[in-house]
Structure formats: C-alpha cells, structure tokens
Write a protein that holds these residues in place. Structure first.
Motif, PDB file in Angstrom:
ATOM      1  N   HIS A 120       0.970  -0.965   0.252  1.00 33.61           N
ATOM      2  CA  HIS A 120       0.195  -0.086   0.090  1.00 33.61           C
ATOM      3  C   HIS A 120       0.937   1.262   0.371  1.00 33.61           C
ATOM      4  CE1 HIS A 120      -3.565   2.088   0.813  1.00 33.61           C
ATOM      5  NE2 HIS A 120      -2.936   2.914   1.813  1.00 33.61           N
ATOM      6  N   HIS A 124       1.332   4.514  -2.672  1.00 35.57           N
ATOM      7  CA  HIS A 124       0.985   5.483  -2.015  1.00 35.57           C
ATOM      8  C   HIS A 124       2.106   6.602  -2.736  1.00 35.57           C
ATOM      9  CE1 HIS A 124      -2.281   6.618   0.395  1.00 35.57           C
ATOM     10  NE2 HIS A 124      -2.036   5.726   1.135  1.00 35.57           N
ATOM     11  N   ASP A 310      -5.857   7.453  -0.420  1.00 41.32           N
ATOM     12  CA  ASP A 310      -6.277   5.722  -0.558  1.00 41.32           C
ATOM     13  C   ASP A 310      -6.885   5.977  -2.218  1.00 41.32           C
ATOM     14  OD1 ASP A 310      -5.047   5.485   0.797  1.00 41.32           O
ATOM     15  OD2 ASP A 310      -6.484   3.729   2.740  1.00 41.32           O
TER      16      ASP A 310
HETATM   17 ZN   LIG Z   1      -3.359   4.509   2.694  1.00 41.45          ZN
END
Ligand SMILES: [Zn+2]
Lengths: 344, 230
Positions: A120, A124, A310
């Motif tokens: 994840h 980013h 996100d």
């Molecule tokens: Zn995140």
C-alpha cells in the motif's frame, strides 16, 4: 518478419481495498490515468467516530464489482488489453484487504491475466509517478493515518525505510488531538483548517527530534496537547482551539520537514516525493515547498489532493513498476496486514 | 450447463463443477485453515483436472451464509466477481439450505445448524417434498435451547445436520427427547455438488447488488442503534 515492432502500451488494472475506500483504476505505462474510481465509505463510518473493520469489509463486498466495471468502462479497455492486475496485498485491515485480493484473483484467473500484489505504501509513493517521472535515487516522506516514514527509493521498486515512527503515526496524533478538541471525524482536515486561523507560536509544545535518527515520535506531543487543555480547564482558562491546532500542527510539521531536509542532504537524492493521506495537509505542503525553495538540486513533488488519499491509480502505478521488475503473485496470494515494503 | 459451486461459509471449503445432471468434480476439505489463501487455488486445480476453462462456465452458485462473516465474504466476493467478469448468472443459496440437503432421505423436518457461540446457533427448518428441498422457517440466529422448544411444539421428528451438533446435542436431546435425530459424522459437511444442484434452477441474482446473508448485524451497528434509542 518485416513488421514494425511497435511497443504496445502497458495497461494495468489497479485495485485497492485496504481501509475504507473501494477503488479501481486503469493506468497506462505506469504514468497515465485512464480511469480512477473511488467509492468512499467515510459517511458510513462517521457515526462510529472511526473506521469499523467489519463495516468496512461489508461495504467493500457491496461496491467491488461496481467499481471495477466503472474503471474498465471509463478507461474503455477490455480484459484482452490488460497486461496485469495490481492489487493492494497489505498492509491494512485484513478483512478489507481480502475483498480486493480475492476479486483481483478471480478476474486474473477468469481471463488468464498476470497478477501483482502491491504494498500500500509503495502505492502512495508511486502516486508521484502519475505527476512526474521519478528520478532515482528518490526519497519519500510518507505521512498517513497509519504511517510516518522516510523511505529511500534507490531504483524502481526498491525501497529502504530509513526512518519510521516509534509510537503513533502523525495521522493518529491528528485524530486523537481532534477528538480532544471535539472536532468531527476524520479530524486531520479539521485541524488543518483550524490551524490556518490560529497562531502557531501561541502554545509552547515539544518537538521530538530523536537526534541521530530519522525516526519519529508523536505520542509525547499528543499527550502535551491533552495536558495543556486539561491544565487550562482546571485553572478556569480557555485556550483558543485554533491556536492549539496551529501550535500542534507546527510542531508536527517542524519535525517532518527538518528530518526530510536532513535526509535529502545526506543521501543526495534527486527528488523528494510527498506521499500518504496527510500529504493533503495544507500546512505541510506549504512548509515543505518553502524549505525546498532553497535546495536547488533536489526536486520536490507533491501530488494533488485526490492522489494523496487512498486510491487505486497509485496501486496501478506501483504495480506497473513491480510488473516490469518481473514480480508475479499466484492464486494463493492473501491479504497481508503486516506486509514489509523492503521485501516486496 | 456447466455450474461452478463455491462454499466457504464455514470450516468446510467446498468447490464443485457440475454439468447438467452430472457431478464432474468436487473438492472438499474440513480444516481450520485460511480460506482466502485456498479457494482460488482449489478452483484452479479442480477446473484444470476437469479440463474446463473458466470461459466455459455457465453459472456460478455460492453459499451466501450464514456462517463466518469473513468466510462468507470470501466466497461471495469470488463468486460475484467471477459471475460479473465472465458475464454469467449468479445464484446465492443459503449455507443452511445446502447443509440441509444432506438429510435428503429423512422422513421429517431437517434443522441444519452452525454454532454461533454463547449457546447460540444459526439454523433454519427445511423439508424434502416432491418438488425438492423447501424452507419451512427462515434462517435465523437464536439460542439452541429456544430453538429446540419451538421445534418441540411442531411435534414431528427433526434431523439435525452439521458438525456443530456435537456442541448442542445435549440441549437438543433434553428438550426434544426421542424426536431429535442426529446425522452421522460422514454427512456432517455441506456438499458443494448439492449446492450446485440447488442453484441450477433458482432465479439469478443482481450480481452487483449481491451480498452475503449475515443474519446478524455488525456488533458496532447494534451498539450504535442502542445508543440512538437512549
Ligand atoms: Zn493509505
């Protein structure tokens, strides 16, 4: 023979369900967003004052195929066009992660498309590549609800964490301080907004420098804010919420910016990439921009707000790099809440 | 018609491929292992062994709960995604109904059950008739002892099905006495081929809107609703 060997565009379907956004996107050549669909659950979690994992998982099941369909339709691509499916493998809420992971596996299996598990935070970081081509070595300041890290990227897809938080993430500290000030959830944006109206020098608060380390610590600061409010209440005094918010935010930003600048100089990086949900913070963006005005040999990249929170475009962008590196995940991939960015 | 059936709602992981009236293949385990890791490899290997490509599938049937929240979600997510991406119909069948099918030759009512902790069970009431397996009382979550008392009023023999009967056998026997029957261990696990056949002729779901039948609200939601009342 005799045919032109034209390099075909690389198309990646990205999928992200690690927390409270169900998201899918199609990314061309790791840099161009063809579609970027996000179904946010934030309204549903507001009543609980935070993300409830079971509720998040339930919403992901409701949204997943809708979001996938919308991403493919908007990008106007078919399964035959896709080179790979990239999905967030971890870290995150395990029950939430495995909705994206199992949906990704099902699509990959049904159409025999390569599958790539993505970290994840790598997502980013690579959100920045959707803005500008990355020049290595690069340094990323990752600030989100669960993470505060300085990550070195020596070459594409090669990550080394040089500093991380020893207790609370910056985002967690924001949420806790916001709760103390009775601000609605999620607290980060409210503090940022209040801070614009307050005096950042009005309330003396500590800064945890942790000399000789790139690590961070925010729990002392958080406690100091709570104590300051408490003591003022006992003395019958009032502190302007805007002043406290501004002073708190200044303390967080001072540490983040100073450590980022120091690491930039020590590692001689070409670029500094801001990443993570807290990267949407206006105060942080301004302070970093000012600090890097005088550092001419390093370029600062700050993604637009929509790519800081996100989303699946960033997962597609990171997936593109990992796919080029030869990474493939199998049908036994699982959601991994403790996934390590250095071993992906 | 080639049907793929998926059941991951409880400990049993079941995958079946049926073609018309024929059971082509079944994969069943009864292990306390991570379904998320194992379902897609199981589907992949079963289809490979049966020389069937995903594109040849014509319908997906899934056990939609009740059961473990996470377990049900894994099966439902895979099933709805496969149905959507292959553009084929999806049918959801109660996990309890699939389990009840094991009582096919019992002359009476069938009560499939899964343990739901703290003396509670997920259960329902089913009966085989000439037209097939029919529901006599909707799937529910209640105390085993209360359920037994309700069944007692019916005054008919009841067959309990599922491996969790071991946990509640004393309670059920106490209340129902001679009218309680218990399926033997070799028929404890729901069979995915039964699931496939149950789903063959049922109405298809709206794939995008399809969600598990959790039977229970999430705990946070229950608490939140209680607070609203105050
Ligand atoms: Zn995140």
């Amino acid at each position: 023979m005799g045919e032109f060997n034209v390099k075909k565009d690389q198309l990646i379907l990205g999928i992200e369900t690690s927390c409270d956004e169900t998201a899918a996107a199609v990314i061309k050549n790791g840099t161009d967003i063809l579609s970027n669909i996000v179904a946010s659950q934030i309204e549903s979690h507001k009543r609980f004052g935070g993300v409830v994992p079971e509720i998040a998982s339930r919403h992901h099941v409701e949204q997943i195929t809708l979001v996938l369909e919308e991403a493919l339709r908007e990008a106007d691509v078919t399964y035959d066009d896709l080179d790979a499916i990239a999905v967030t493998e971890g870290p995150g809420l395990v029950g939430a992660l495995l909705i994206g992971v199992n949906a990704a596996k099902a699509v990959a299996f049904a159409h025999n498309i390569p599958l790539v598990g993505v970290h994840h935070i790598a997502g980013h970081i690579y959100a920045n590549r959707l803005i500008k081509e990355i020049k290595y070595p690069a340094l990323s300041l990752v600030v989100s609800g669960g993470h505060t890290e300085l990550v070195m990227i020596k070459s594409p897809g090669q990550f080394k964490v040089i500093g991380e938080t020893r207790d609370d993430a910056a985002g967690e500290a924001y949420d806790k301080v916001a709760r103390t000030l009775h601000l609605p959830y999620p607290g980060g944006p409210h503090i940022d907004r209040l801070a614009q109206e307050g005096d950042p020098t009005s309330v003396p608060l500590p800064r945890a420098w942790l000399e000789d380390s790139y690590d961070f610590s925010f729990s002392g600061l958080k406690s100091a804010v709570i104590n300051t409010l408490h003591n003022a209440e006992q003395r019958g005094e009032t502190i302007e919420a805007a002043d406290l918010a501004a002073s708190f935010q200044q303390s967080v930003i001072d540490v983040l910016v100073k450590k980022t600048v120091k690491a930039t100089q020590e590692y001689g990086v070409h670029q500094v990439l801001l990443a993570g949900g807290v990267a949407a913070n206006k105060g942080l963006r301004k302070a970093l921009t000012e600090a890097f005005e005088t550092i001419t040999d390093t370029e600062l990249i700050i993604p637009p707000l929509a790519l800081c929170t996100d989303n699946a475009a960033m997962i597609g962008a990171a997936g593109s790099v990992l796919f080029e590196n030869g990474k493939r995940s199998g049908m036994a991939m699982n959601g991994n809440p403790g996934l390590d960015i250095e071993t992906i | 018609m080639k049907v793929l059936a998926i059941d991951t709602s409880n400990f049993t992981l079941g995958i079946a491929l049926t073609d018309g009236d024929q059971v082509v293949g079944e994969y069943v385990t009864n292990l306390k292992k991570n379904h998320s890791l194992r379902v897609m490899p199981a589907i992949e290997s079963l289809l490979r062994d049966c020389d069937t490509k995903p594109a040849e599938l014509e319908k997906i049937v899934v056990a939609k709960g009740p059961g473990s929240y996470t377990g049900v979600r894994i099966g439902v997510t895979i099933a709805k995604t496969l149905a959507w991406t292959l553009n084929i119909p999806l049918v959801g069948i109660s996990s309890l109904e699939a389990l009840a099918a094991n009582g096919r030759y019992f002359n009476g009512m069938i009560s499939p059950l899964f343990d739901a902790r703290r003396g509670q069970i997920y259960t329902g009431l089913y009966q085989f008739t000439e037209s097939g397996l029919e529901s006599r009382s909707e799937d529910k979550n209640m105390l085993a002892v209360e359920w037994a008392q309700k069944l007692k009023e019916l005054n008919v023999p009841v067959l309990f099905v599922g491996q969790d009967i071991a946990i509640h056998v004393d309670t059920l026997k106490d209340v129902l006495g001679e009218r309680a029957y218990f399926i033997p261990a070799q028929a404890y696990n729901p069979r995915p081929a039964e699931l496939a056949f149950l789903g063959r002729d049922k109405k298809q779901e709206d794939v995008h809107m399809f969600v598990p039948n959790y039977v229970r609200m999430a705990e946070a939601e229950v608490k939140w609703l209680e607070q609203q009342k105050k």
